[in-house]
Every structure is written in C-alpha cells, then in structure tokens.
Motif scaffolding. Sequence first.
Motif, PDB file in Angstrom:
ATOM      1  N   GLY A  75       0.634  -1.102  -0.266  1.00 21.53           N
ATOM      2  CA  GLY A  75      -0.210  -0.226  -0.240  1.00 21.53           C
ATOM      3  C   GLY A  75       0.768   1.151   0.043  1.00 21.53           C
ATOM      4  O   GLY A  75       2.047   1.289  -0.466  1.00 21.53           O
ATOM      5  N   ARG A  76      -0.119   2.416   0.281  1.00 23.96           N
ATOM      6  CA  ARG A  76       0.474   3.792   0.499  1.00 23.96           C
ATOM      7  C   ARG A  76       0.687   4.210   1.573  1.00 23.96           C
ATOM      8  O   ARG A  76      -0.944   4.411   2.420  1.00 23.96           O
ATOM      9  N   VAL A  77       1.526   5.718   1.628  1.00 19.89           N
ATOM     10  CA  VAL A  77       1.103   6.561   2.812  1.00 19.89           C
ATOM     11  C   VAL A  77       0.571   7.848   2.367  1.00 19.89           C
ATOM     12  O   VAL A  77       1.225   7.790   1.240  1.00 19.89           O
ATOM     13  N   VAL A  78      -0.406   8.105   2.615  1.00 12.25           N
ATOM     14  CA  VAL A  78      -1.333   9.189   2.163  1.00 12.25           C
ATOM     15  C   VAL A  78      -1.295  10.579   3.727  1.00 12.25           C
ATOM     16  O   VAL A  78      -0.884  10.158   4.758  1.00 12.25           O
ATOM     17  N   ASP A  79      -1.363  11.668   2.625  1.00 15.11           N
ATOM     18  CA  ASP A  79      -1.161  12.988   3.903  1.00 15.11           C
ATOM     19  C   ASP A  79      -2.728  13.596   4.927  1.00 15.11           C
ATOM     20  O   ASP A  79      -3.109  14.276   4.937  1.00 15.11           O
ATOM     21  N   GLU A  80      -3.952  12.122   4.489  1.00 12.83           N
ATOM     22  CA  GLU A  80      -5.251  12.887   5.049  1.00 12.83           C
ATOM     23  C   GLU A  80      -4.488  11.870   6.090  1.00 12.83           C
ATOM     24  O   GLU A  80      -5.135  10.502   6.839  1.00 12.83           O
ATOM     25  N   PRO A  81      -4.704  12.245   7.876  1.00 12.68           N
ATOM     26  CA  PRO A  81      -4.154  11.685   8.108  1.00 12.68           C
ATOM     27  C   PRO A  81      -4.893  10.977   9.941  1.00 12.68           C
ATOM     28  O   PRO A  81      -5.145   9.711   9.933  1.00 12.68           O
ATOM     29  N   SER A  82      -5.964  11.559   9.583  1.00  7.36           N
ATOM     30  CA  SER A  82      -7.223  11.222  10.245  1.00  7.36           C
ATOM     31  C   SER A  82      -8.836  11.566   9.905  1.00  7.36           C
ATOM     32  O   SER A  82      -9.114  12.645   9.444  1.00  7.36           O
ATOM     33  N   ASP A  83      -9.276  10.937  10.429  1.00  4.52           N
ATOM     34  CA  ASP A  83     -11.146  11.422  10.392  1.00  4.52           C
ATOM     35  C   ASP A  83     -11.333  11.740  11.418  1.00  4.52           C
ATOM     36  O   ASP A  83     -11.618  12.173  12.096  1.00  4.52           O
ATOM     37  N   ASP A  84     -11.829  10.066  12.176  1.00  2.00           N
ATOM     38  CA  ASP A  84     -12.499  10.385  13.474  1.00  2.00           C
ATOM     39  C   ASP A  84     -11.782  10.126  14.460  1.00  2.00           C
ATOM     40  O   ASP A  84     -11.817   9.538  15.279  1.00  2.00           O
ATOM     41  N   GLY A  85     -10.662  10.991  14.842  1.00  2.00           N
ATOM     42  CA  GLY A  85      -9.716  10.738  15.726  1.00  2.00           C
ATOM     43  C   GLY A  85      -8.967  10.296  15.204  1.00  2.00           C
ATOM     44  O   GLY A  85      -7.706  10.638  15.964  1.00  2.00           O
ATOM     45  N   GLY A  86      -8.823   8.844  15.724  1.00  2.00           N
ATOM     46  CA  GLY A  86      -7.822   7.916  15.143  1.00  2.00           C
ATOM     47  C   GLY A  86      -6.950   8.484  13.532  1.00  2.00           C
ATOM     48  O   GLY A  86      -7.707   8.892  12.620  1.00  2.00           O
ATOM     49  N   PRO A  87      -6.149   7.563  13.264  1.00  2.34           N
ATOM     50  CA  PRO A  87      -5.351   7.776  12.011  1.00  2.34           C
ATOM     51  C   PRO A  87      -6.541   7.645  10.800  1.00  2.34           C
ATOM     52  O   PRO A  87      -6.722   6.041  11.340  1.00  2.34           O
ATOM     53  N   ARG A  88      -6.510   7.573   9.786  1.00  4.89           N
ATOM     54  CA  ARG A  88      -6.675   7.016   8.780  1.00  4.89           C
ATOM     55  C   ARG A  88      -6.221   6.201   8.159  1.00  4.89           C
ATOM     56  O   ARG A  88      -5.341   6.109   7.158  1.00  4.89           O
ATOM     57  N   VAL A  89      -7.024   4.834   8.141  1.00  6.76           N
ATOM     58  CA  VAL A  89      -5.880   3.592   7.610  1.00  6.76           C
ATOM     59  C   VAL A  89      -7.412   2.359   7.080  1.00  6.76           C
ATOM     60  O   VAL A  89      -8.435   2.503   7.324  1.00  6.76           O
ATOM     61  N   THR A  90      -7.054   2.440   5.756  1.00  2.98           N
ATOM     62  CA  THR A  90      -7.962   2.053   5.118  1.00  2.98           C
ATOM     63  C   THR A  90      -7.413   0.524   4.693  1.00  2.98           C
ATOM     64  O   THR A  90      -6.292   0.662   4.080  1.00  2.98           O
ATOM     65  N   ALA A  91      -8.410  -0.661   3.625  1.00  2.00           N
ATOM     66  CA  ALA A  91      -7.712  -1.615   3.248  1.00  2.00           C
ATOM     67  C   ALA A  91      -9.325  -1.938   1.749  1.00  2.00           C
ATOM     68  O   ALA A  91     -10.390  -1.588   2.238  1.00  2.00           O
ATOM     69  N   ASP A  92      -8.673  -1.429   0.762  1.00  2.00           N
ATOM     70  CA  ASP A  92      -9.140  -1.378  -0.491  1.00  2.00           C
ATOM     71  C   ASP A  92     -10.176  -0.547  -0.366  1.00  2.00           C
ATOM     72  O   ASP A  92     -11.752  -0.204  -0.826  1.00  2.00           O
ATOM     73  N   GLY A  93      -9.479   0.980  -0.054  1.00  2.71           N
ATOM     74  CA  GLY A  93     -11.216   1.696   0.474  1.00  2.71           C
ATOM     75  C   GLY A  93     -11.561   1.653   1.973  1.00  2.71           C
ATOM     76  O   GLY A  93     -12.400   3.065   1.964  1.00  2.71           O
ATOM     77  N   ASP A  94     -12.110   0.414   2.279  1.00  3.62           N
ATOM     78  CA  ASP A  94     -12.982   0.538   3.568  1.00  3.62           C
ATOM     79  C   ASP A  94     -11.476   0.976   4.945  1.00  3.62           C
ATOM     80  O   ASP A  94     -10.530   0.328   5.088  1.00  3.62           O
ATOM     81  N   PRO A  95     -12.376   1.462   5.890  1.00  2.00           N
ATOM     82  CA  PRO A  95     -11.649   1.014   7.138  1.00  2.00           C
ATOM     83  C   PRO A  95     -11.494   0.473   7.507  1.00  2.00           C
ATOM     84  O   PRO A  95     -11.892  -0.444   7.635  1.00  2.00           O
ATOM     85  N   LEU A  96      -9.388  -0.091   8.246  1.00  2.00           N
ATOM     86  CA  LEU A  96      -9.688  -1.029   8.478  1.00  2.00           C
ATOM     87  C   LEU A  96      -9.114  -1.108  10.005  1.00  2.00           C
ATOM     88  O   LEU A  96      -8.431   0.263  10.618  1.00  2.00           O
ATOM     89  N   PRO A  97      -9.766  -1.864  10.585  1.00  2.00           N
ATOM     90  CA  PRO A  97     -10.187  -1.413  11.953  1.00  2.00           C
ATOM     91  C   PRO A  97      -8.983  -1.987  12.745  1.00  2.00           C
ATOM     92  O   PRO A  97      -8.239  -2.516  12.201  1.00  2.00           O
ATOM     93  N   ASP A  98      -8.651  -1.518  13.414  1.00  2.00           N
ATOM     94  CA  ASP A  98      -7.704  -1.106  14.807  1.00  2.00           C
ATOM     95  C   ASP A  98      -7.908  -2.895  15.757  1.00  2.00           C
ATOM     96  O   ASP A  98      -8.385  -2.401  16.726  1.00  2.00           O
ATOM     97  N   ARG A  99      -7.493  -3.518  15.130  1.00  2.00           N
ATOM     98  CA  ARG A  99      -7.668  -4.602  15.873  1.00  2.00           C
ATOM     99  C   ARG A  99      -6.960  -5.686  15.688  1.00  2.00           C
ATOM    100  O   ARG A  99      -6.791  -5.825  14.216  1.00  2.00           O
ATOM    101  N   GLY A 100      -6.182  -5.905  16.962  1.00  2.00           N
ATOM    102  CA  GLY A 100      -5.660  -7.057  16.830  1.00  2.00           C
ATOM    103  C   GLY A 100      -5.431  -7.643  17.965  1.00  2.00           C
ATOM    104  O   GLY A 100      -6.132  -7.752  18.204  1.00  2.00           O
ATOM    105  N   PHE A 101      -3.919  -8.067  18.385  1.00  2.00           N
ATOM    106  CA  PHE A 101      -3.485  -8.507  19.583  1.00  2.00           C
ATOM    107  C   PHE A 101      -3.020  -7.175  21.174  1.00  2.00           C
ATOM    108  O   PHE A 101      -2.295  -7.250  20.329  1.00  2.00           O
ATOM    109  N   THR A 102      -3.743  -7.095  21.718  1.00  2.00           N
ATOM    110  CA  THR A 102      -3.033  -6.448  22.807  1.00  2.00           C
ATOM    111  C   THR A 102      -3.433  -7.002  23.732  1.00  2.00           C
ATOM    112  O   THR A 102      -4.757  -7.751  24.478  1.00  2.00           O
ATOM    113  N   HIS A 103      -2.413  -7.233  25.309  1.00  2.00           N
ATOM    114  CA  HIS A 103      -2.456  -8.250  26.538  1.00  2.00           C
ATOM    115  C   HIS A 103      -3.675  -7.079  27.133  1.00  2.00           C
ATOM    116  O   HIS A 103      -3.286  -5.779  26.925  1.00  2.00           O
ATOM    117  N   GLY A 104      -4.156  -7.905  27.899  1.00  2.18           N
ATOM    118  CA  GLY A 104      -5.481  -6.682  28.182  1.00  2.18           C
ATOM    119  C   GLY A 104      -6.761  -6.226  27.405  1.00  2.18           C
ATOM    120  O   GLY A 104      -7.428  -5.673  28.257  1.00  2.18           O
TER     121      GLY A 104
END
Lengths: 304, 304
Positions: free
Chosen positions: B273-302
Amino acid sequence: MNERDALRALAADLPHAGDDAAVVDGTVITTDMLHERTDFPPGTTRYTAGWRAVGASLSDVAATGARARAAVAVYADEAFDRDDLEAFVAGAVDVCEAVDAEYVGGDLDEHVEFTTATTAVGDVTEAGAVTRSGARPGDALCVTGEWGRSAAALRLFEEGDDAAVERANELFRFTPRVADGVALAESATAMMDSSDGLARSCHQLAEASGVGIEIERDAVPVHPAVEEVAEGSAERFELAAHFGEDFELLCAMPDEEFEAAAEACPAGLTRIGRVVDEPSDDGGPRVTADGDPLPDRGFTHGDE
Amino acid sequence: MNERDALRALAADLPHAGDDAAVVDGTVITTDMLHERTDFPPGTTRYTAGWRAVGASLSDVAATGARARAAVAVYADEAFDRDDLEAFVAGAVDVCEAVDAEYVGGDLDEHVEFTTATTAVGDVTEAGAVTRSGARPGDALCVTGEWGRSAAALRLFEEGDDAAVERANELFRFTPRVADGVALAESATAMMDSSDGLARSCHQLAEASGVGIEIERDAVPVHPAVEEVAEGSAERFELAAHFGEDFELLCAMPDEEFEAAAEACPAGLTRIGRVVDEPSDDGGPRVTADGDPLPDRGFTHGDE
C-alpha cells in the motif's frame, strides 16, 4: 532441582553463567526478575520497587567493574494503575540517575502477580571486566558499605506501622555500587555482588577461584539499622552474613592495594578477611569465620 | 487501563516508549516478557519457547534497523527441570545464531507459572536507527516475509495431534528479520515489527508518523500455512492482518527505493500500500484496506 543446582547445570553450557553479568565485546549485560510475593514485602511502594528492581541489575553491572550505561524493565501486573506505573518508572529513573545511567523504558505485560524483569547494560573500562574466578591466596578479602540493611528492612516491614514501613522503604532503596566497582576494577582479582548474602557469596567466590576464604566476624561492617532490630552480636552477624540482597560488593585484591582502593570507594571499603590456598575440605570450598566453618547458607529461591 | 493506554501514559515520560526499542549511544536495548498461559499454547516445546521468546526481542532490534549483538533471558518456573532448561537454552542459542548474535545466558527464578523475560541488544548501523515516526505521504508501505504464520500455528496447536503440534512448533520458530532490518535501514523512513498484527501495526505507524495509510488486501503476502487452516479469502485476511505475533517488519520508504530494498531483503519485501497525507477522520489515524476503514483490532494483552 533448586535454583542453585539449575544454575550449575547451566554453567556447563554457557560462557558467562557463573558470573553476575555477561560481557560481549566490551558491553556488560545482566538481567533479573523480581516478584511481589517473594521480593516486595507488603508495604513496599512501587517507587521503591522500581528503584530496587532496576538497582539489582545495576548492581550486577557494578560487580564486573563496568560503568553503567542504561537500564530497561518489563512491568507486569494484573491491571495497570497509572499512579503505580508512574511511581515505578520514577524509582527506576532515579536509581539510574544515582549511578549516571539512563532509564530508557521497557515493556508492559499482563500477569497474575506484580512481576518485573530488569536488564542493565554497561561498558567495561580500560581495567577490563572482573569475574569471580581470579582470587589468589594471600589476597585481602574486602566488602563495600555496610551489611544487613535488607534484613533489617524486612523486619521493619513486618512491624508494619507507618514509620517502620517508611524506614524499611528507605533501606530497600540501596545505591548500586557502580562507582565503587569501577574504582575496584583497577585492583580486584575477583569481585561479585552480594545477592545471596555474605556467607554464600564467600562460598561462590571461593569455589569459582579454587581457593579458601577466612573471615573475621567482628570485621564485617554491620549497617546501623541492624542494631535497631537485632539483639546481640550473634543475631547481628546472622542478619549481616546470612540474609543477602544487600547488593554490596565482595572482592579480593592484593593486600598492598587495599589502602588506595578504600580511598577510591564512595561507599567505603572494609577488609574482612583473606584468601587462603586450602581450597576445600569435605567437597565444598573451605570458608571459615574466626576459624570455624561458615555455613553456605543464605537466600536462594527454591530453598525456602 | 489496558496495556495500550498504559503504554501511551508511559510514552509521555520516557524518550523511547513509543518505539520497539530504546537507543542509547548507538546501542539498541529492548525487553519483553512472555508467559505460558498467554504466549505458549499447550504443545509448545521448551526449545520453541526459548527460540520464540529470545526471537521476539531480536525482532525488536531488527525493527530499528540495528545489527543484533547479544541476548539474555530470565527463565522462571515452578520447578527447574534440567531437560526443559537445556531445551530452552538450546532454542535461545539457535535463534541468536540465526541472526549472528550471541546468547550469553541470564538468570533463573522460581515462579508460579513458566515465564520468561528476554532482552536483546544491538548496534545501530551507519544508516542510523529507524523509528515509527518518519513515514511521509507518497511513501510505499512494505512488509517482509509472509503473514499469518502464528495464527496458523495456534490453530494447529488446537488440533492437538502430533503432526499438527510439530508443524505448529516449527511455525512458531520464526527467523527474526535482523538482516532485512539492516538492509531496510538504508531507505526506510519508518519501521516497526508486527507484534500486534498488521492492522494494528498500520495504525501505530500512522499515528506515530501523523499520516494516513491505504493498503490493498490482495497485496498482503499470506503464509502458505494459513491456507492449511483457513477457508476463503476473508478468513485468510483475518488471520494474516488481525492476529499478530508474526514478527515480520512493516516499513515505509520512498517508492523509487523499493526495488533495490526488496532485492536486499532475505525474507522478501512486498509493497502492500502507500502512505497518504490525510492523517485522520474520526480521531484515529485514517487506515484503509481497499478503501474501507481497516479496524484497529489485533492482539493486545489486557484487551481479551
């Protein structure tokens, strides 16, 4: 297998397993883990815990005669309380500052019990890294500082009133003997810190060096706090010699080097005995106090 | 406070808390703690545990683009079994050898659960240390190796038969991307390892750099083992992007540097993918996969 036997088993496989820290290309690395249940009595503040945990690793750097450069820690707990975490980090930062090192952070982990793993790195000086194995017959046996401090703190934690607990916390926040270690590296033939207590440390140094050790009980410098909690010289010697976790340094050096070395040690240096060439009697190294065998008894996880 | 919030709280106080490793005078230091219950599924051998635990710290060194020099570990358990201990050390030694580093030992500790704390140190190259915070709009976003390996291993551990467990152990013994990290340090504007999974790592890199990230799902290189355990592209992407603990590298670099960088990476390098200059939409950074938001979901203890 208890911890000591396990460490002996490991020593066969790894180059540095017998010493306080490993040395790679002039960099000293050492790591420890401490737990609430076994290492932080009720009443220990998180500030004290951060200080003490990071200090324990800095003490291992000191034992090699290296300068301390930096430390990191993993902070693990059932839940993360911001005040606790900040207090821990403040203690870690302050103990690093006390020895001109930098606390550079670490990691967090969720765990069933408050547990911390600390690592310190240091730089070997021109004098080279000191190990436990170079003591020679005729050397003076010396210690830094005053002994029994942590044993006294434990008794004060048990008393439990506010003043006693505050004093206990203060005693638990030892200054790692980094400046002393750097000074002693010039002359010490063998050196280690006293994680397992004076008696056991003497046995370890004697075994690693293949020598015997004779100490004089009255020569052992006893911390004033021991007087507050122990009665009589026998009990005081017990706390100073068989408890451990004082994080002072024990070293051997040629007798004629002692005066200059003592002057260079900010924590003070005391000659408590000498290295002799009768390495063993019944299998273990020959270690005596006032001529009687000094039992290889102290603090080892897995022994309790 | 969960682990992520606690890490953010710490980041305010410490210079390196946001990166994979701290850098002091050209030396990289990083530390981790792993536990039997949360990190080593039933069937994980102690050899694999030693490899993986020490490998996790070596991966953090790789994430800065430094050469790995040495590692240490604390091995804590309820009791010390000699075979277990030797297997752990053998795994630790072998993963260090795989990246030209030296395993130099550590410490033992009695504990309620098999727990290990590992620390690795490395040396910054002429290219300097890479952090998470230098990605620039227009950069290519790249990853090393293939993703989903640890997620696949977990499913195989759950299957439980001997062949599946053996394959799972093999998948768990990843090669830390030290050689790749050193090669990427020349051109990467930002880099990190993927402890928390691809999606969460993208969010972390975007947040640290103040940029947005766009990835293409089909571009993410999926490990062949994922095919063995997952059906359909949606499930495969889930395992490759939202599980974590793959210990691959994620980095940004000027697009024109990609070809040369890819050739220099032993594990392979893929532009996802690529880095773009729209840093954020609703508070978090703007990260998309195929144009849809990619949820900030993964593995975090706790979080679990």
